[in-house]
Motif scaffolding. Structure first.
Motif, PDB file in Angstrom:
ATOM      1  N   CYS A  66      40.428  83.788  76.137  1.00 28.00           N
ATOM      2  CA  CYS A  66      39.906  83.941  74.777  1.00 28.00           C
ATOM      3  C   CYS A  66      39.126  82.691  74.382  1.00 28.00           C
ATOM      4  O   CYS A  66      39.676  81.592  74.323  1.00 28.00           O
ATOM      5  N   GLU A  67      37.844  82.861  74.141  1.00 27.44           N
ATOM      6  CA  GLU A  67      36.975  81.720  73.848  1.00 27.44           C
ATOM      7  C   GLU A  67      37.457  80.929  72.634  1.00 27.44           C
ATOM      8  O   GLU A  67      37.371  79.714  72.591  1.00 27.44           O
ATOM      9  N   LYS A  68      37.980  81.621  71.638  1.00 27.84           N
ATOM     10  CA  LYS A  68      38.467  80.939  70.440  1.00 27.84           C
ATOM     11  C   LYS A  68      39.907  80.470  70.581  1.00 27.84           C
ATOM     12  O   LYS A  68      40.465  79.927  69.632  1.00 27.84           O
ATOM     13  N   GLN A  69      40.488  80.687  71.746  1.00 24.43           N
ATOM     14  CA  GLN A  69      41.869  80.248  72.004  1.00 24.43           C
ATOM     15  C   GLN A  69      42.816  80.684  70.885  1.00 24.43           C
ATOM     16  O   GLN A  69      43.577  79.897  70.343  1.00 24.43           O
ATOM     17  N   ARG A  70      42.753  81.981  70.567  1.00 23.88           N
ATOM     18  CA  ARG A  70      43.571  82.528  69.486  1.00 23.88           C
ATOM     19  C   ARG A  70      45.055  82.595  69.815  1.00 23.88           C
ATOM     20  O   ARG A  70      45.880  82.612  68.922  1.00 23.88           O
ATOM     21  N   PHE A  71      45.387  82.694  71.087  1.00 22.11           N
ATOM     22  CA  PHE A  71      46.764  82.947  71.485  1.00 22.11           C
ATOM     23  C   PHE A  71      47.368  81.772  72.243  1.00 22.11           C
ATOM     24  O   PHE A  71      46.673  81.053  72.944  1.00 22.11           O
ATOM     25  N   GLU A  72      48.676  81.648  72.103  1.00 24.00           N
ATOM     26  CA  GLU A  72      49.395  80.601  72.804  1.00 24.00           C
ATOM     27  C   GLU A  72      50.647  81.221  73.429  1.00 24.00           C
ATOM     28  O   GLU A  72      51.412  81.907  72.748  1.00 24.00           O
ATOM     29  N   ILE A  73      50.814  80.991  74.715  1.00 25.22           N
ATOM     30  CA  ILE A  73      52.009  81.452  75.420  1.00 25.22           C
ATOM     31  C   ILE A  73      52.848  80.225  75.755  1.00 25.22           C
ATOM     32  O   ILE A  73      52.367  79.272  76.360  1.00 25.22           O
ATOM     33  N   THR A  74      54.108  80.281  75.333  1.00 24.53           N
ATOM     34  CA  THR A  74      55.067  79.218  75.633  1.00 24.53           C
ATOM     35  C   THR A  74      56.307  79.887  76.203  1.00 24.53           C
ATOM     36  O   THR A  74      56.989  80.630  75.494  1.00 24.53           O
ATOM     37  N   GLY A  75      56.550  79.643  77.475  1.00 25.68           N
ATOM     38  CA  GLY A  75      57.687  80.291  78.134  1.00 25.68           C
ATOM     39  C   GLY A  75      57.486  81.795  78.150  1.00 25.68           C
ATOM     40  O   GLY A  75      56.461  82.286  78.615  1.00 25.68           O
ATOM     41  N   ASP A  76      58.438  82.519  77.581  1.00 28.28           N
ATOM     42  CA  ASP A  76      58.347  83.983  77.563  1.00 28.28           C
ATOM     43  C   ASP A  76      57.899  84.504  76.203  1.00 28.28           C
ATOM     44  O   ASP A  76      58.069  85.685  75.886  1.00 28.28           O
ATOM     45  N   ARG A  77      57.283  83.639  75.381  1.00 21.68           N
ATOM     46  CA  ARG A  77      56.870  84.032  74.034  1.00 21.68           C
ATOM     47  C   ARG A  77      55.369  83.848  73.853  1.00 21.68           C
ATOM     48  O   ARG A  77      54.749  82.997  74.482  1.00 21.68           O
ATOM     49  N   ILE A  78      54.811  84.650  72.957  1.00 24.53           N
ATOM     50  CA  ILE A  78      53.382  84.584  72.646  1.00 24.53           C
ATOM     51  C   ILE A  78      53.221  84.590  71.137  1.00 24.53           C
ATOM     52  O   ILE A  78      54.025  85.186  70.416  1.00 24.53           O
ATOM     53  N   ARG A  79      52.182  83.910  70.684  1.00 22.79           N
ATOM     54  CA  ARG A  79      51.865  83.927  69.260  1.00 22.79           C
ATOM     55  C   ARG A  79      50.371  83.735  69.079  1.00 22.79           C
ATOM     56  O   ARG A  79      49.667  83.248  69.966  1.00 22.79           O
ATOM     57  N   ALA A  80      49.902  84.107  67.903  1.00 17.84           N
ATOM     58  CA  ALA A  80      48.540  83.770  67.501  1.00 17.84           C
ATOM     59  C   ALA A  80      48.601  82.349  66.964  1.00 17.84           C
ATOM     60  O   ALA A  80      49.502  82.007  66.208  1.00 17.84           O
ATOM     61  N   ARG A  81      47.676  81.510  67.384  1.00  9.74           N
ATOM     62  CA  ARG A  81      47.677  80.110  66.945  1.00  9.74           C
ATOM     63  C   ARG A  81      47.350  79.990  65.455  1.00  9.74           C
ATOM     64  O   ARG A  81      47.833  79.101  64.771  1.00  9.74           O
ATOM     65  N   TYR A  82      46.465  80.857  64.958  1.00 12.04           N
ATOM     66  CA  TYR A  82      45.965  80.754  63.590  1.00 12.04           C
ATOM     67  C   TYR A  82      45.387  82.093  63.169  1.00 12.04           C
ATOM     68  O   TYR A  82      45.292  83.018  63.965  1.00 12.04           O
ATOM     69  N   GLY A  83      44.973  82.195  61.914  1.00 12.56           N
ATOM     70  CA  GLY A  83      44.276  83.385  61.418  1.00 12.56           C
ATOM     71  C   GLY A  83      45.185  84.473  60.891  1.00 12.56           C
ATOM     72  O   GLY A  83      44.759  85.611  60.728  1.00 12.56           O
ATOM     73  N   HIS A  84      46.417  84.148  60.583  1.00 18.37           N
ATOM     74  CA  HIS A  84      47.352  85.167  60.121  1.00 18.37           C
ATOM     75  C   HIS A  84      47.022  85.626  58.706  1.00 18.37           C
ATOM     76  O   HIS A  84      46.737  84.822  57.837  1.00 18.37           O
ATOM     77  N   SER A  85      47.124  86.929  58.486  1.00 16.41           N
ATOM     78  CA  SER A  85      46.969  87.457  57.135  1.00 16.41           C
ATOM     79  C   SER A  85      48.244  88.152  56.677  1.00 16.41           C
ATOM     80  O   SER A  85      48.361  88.526  55.530  1.00 16.41           O
ATOM     81  N   HIS A  86      49.229  88.316  57.560  1.00 17.78           N
ATOM     82  CA  HIS A  86      50.449  89.041  57.209  1.00 17.78           C
ATOM     83  C   HIS A  86      51.514  88.135  56.608  1.00 17.78           C
ATOM     84  O   HIS A  86      52.171  88.503  55.648  1.00 17.78           O
ATOM     85  N   ASP A  87      51.732  86.976  57.152  1.00 21.57           N
ATOM     86  CA  ASP A  87      52.723  86.020  56.659  1.00 21.57           C
ATOM     87  C   ASP A  87      52.159  84.621  56.855  1.00 21.57           C
ATOM     88  O   ASP A  87      51.301  84.406  57.694  1.00 21.57           O
ATOM     89  N   LYS A  88      52.687  83.680  56.117  1.00 24.92           N
ATOM     90  CA  LYS A  88      52.243  82.296  56.285  1.00 24.92           C
ATOM     91  C   LYS A  88      53.130  81.625  57.319  1.00 24.92           C
ATOM     92  O   LYS A  88      54.288  81.317  57.051  1.00 24.92           O
ATOM     93  N   VAL A  89      52.601  81.436  58.505  1.00 25.75           N
ATOM     94  CA  VAL A  89      53.317  80.800  59.597  1.00 25.75           C
ATOM     95  C   VAL A  89      53.370  79.302  59.317  1.00 25.75           C
ATOM     96  O   VAL A  89      52.399  78.710  58.846  1.00 25.75           O
ATOM     97  N   SER A  90      54.501  78.691  59.608  1.00 27.05           N
ATOM     98  CA  SER A  90      54.667  77.255  59.369  1.00 27.05           C
ATOM     99  C   SER A  90      54.132  76.440  60.542  1.00 27.05           C
ATOM    100  O   SER A  90      54.337  76.801  61.696  1.00 27.05           O
ATOM    101  N   TYR A  91      53.471  75.356  60.208  1.00 21.05           N
ATOM    102  CA  TYR A  91      52.980  74.399  61.195  1.00 21.05           C
ATOM    103  C   TYR A  91      53.428  73.016  60.735  1.00 21.05           C
ATOM    104  O   TYR A  91      53.488  72.753  59.529  1.00 21.05           O
TER     105      TYR A  91
END
Length: 192
Positions: A66-91
């Motif tokens: 993904c050119e914009k590097q939207r996703f991050e895989i850590t171990g057996d988990r995946i998440r969107a790095r940014y751009g959420h509209s459903h909930d405010k993810v904590s950073y």
């Protein structure tokens, strides 16, 4: 291996699942970091007839390419790095570089220069360390305008910045006093 067209379609669907509408598909994301197990994501993907044969390697390839590097895989988990509209993810709050960039369009730039950058329908303002991601973000909205953000002064004034990974920075808002037209934008947008 998926064709480039199918990779793009899968990336868009993964964005929908991980950034915008997980609840519409019964996907439960961690309320803190917005992640889910890759197994759970695959179950949701495979429930769609178009993606019934999807493999974990396909998901990993889309995340990696993904050119914009939207996703991050850590171990057996995946998440969107940014751009959420459903909930405010904590950073975690972090000290930003001196300058960050924001890509927008010629129609929005005058308002931003008066009112600052606001999150609008998203949970955060999206900024980048370099011009590449700012250009990618701004180009899809019309005639590109790049704004340079004096992140150092903004931070000193109390703006909190969060590092989302891969050169992407987030903030709740950036006041106009810290925004200027970047020299890479050829002509200043007109002010009303």
């Amino acid at each position: 291996m998926l064709s480039p067209t199918m990779q793009t379609k899968l990336s868009k669907f993964m964005s929908k699942l991980l950034r915008h509408a997980p609840q519409d598909f019964g996907l439960r994301l961690d309320p803190i970091d917005g992640s889910c197990s890759i197994v759970e994501l695959l179950e949701v993907l495979r429930a769609q007839s178009k993606w019934s044969d999807i493999k974990e390697s396909d998901v990993q390839e889309v995340a990696a390419r993904c050119e914009k590097q939207r996703f991050e895989i850590t171990g057996d988990r995946i998440r969107a790095r940014y751009g959420h509209s459903h909930d405010k993810v904590s950073y975690p709050a972090a000290l930003p570089p001196k300058v960050l960039y924001h890509g927008t369009n010629v129609q929005a730039a005058p308002t931003i220069m008066k009112q600052g950058i606001r999150s609008m329908q998203r949970k955060y303002v999206h900024l980048s360390e370099g011009l590449h991601f700012a250009t990618l973000a701004g180009q899809r909205r019309g005639e590109l305008v790049i704004l340079a953000i004096d992140a150092e002064k903004a931070s000193q004034a109390g703006v909190v910045f969060y590092y989302a990974g891969n050169e992407v920075w987030l903030a709740d808002a950036v006041p106009a006093e810290f925004c200027r037209l970047d020299e890479h934008t050829e002509e200043a947008p007109p002010h009303d």
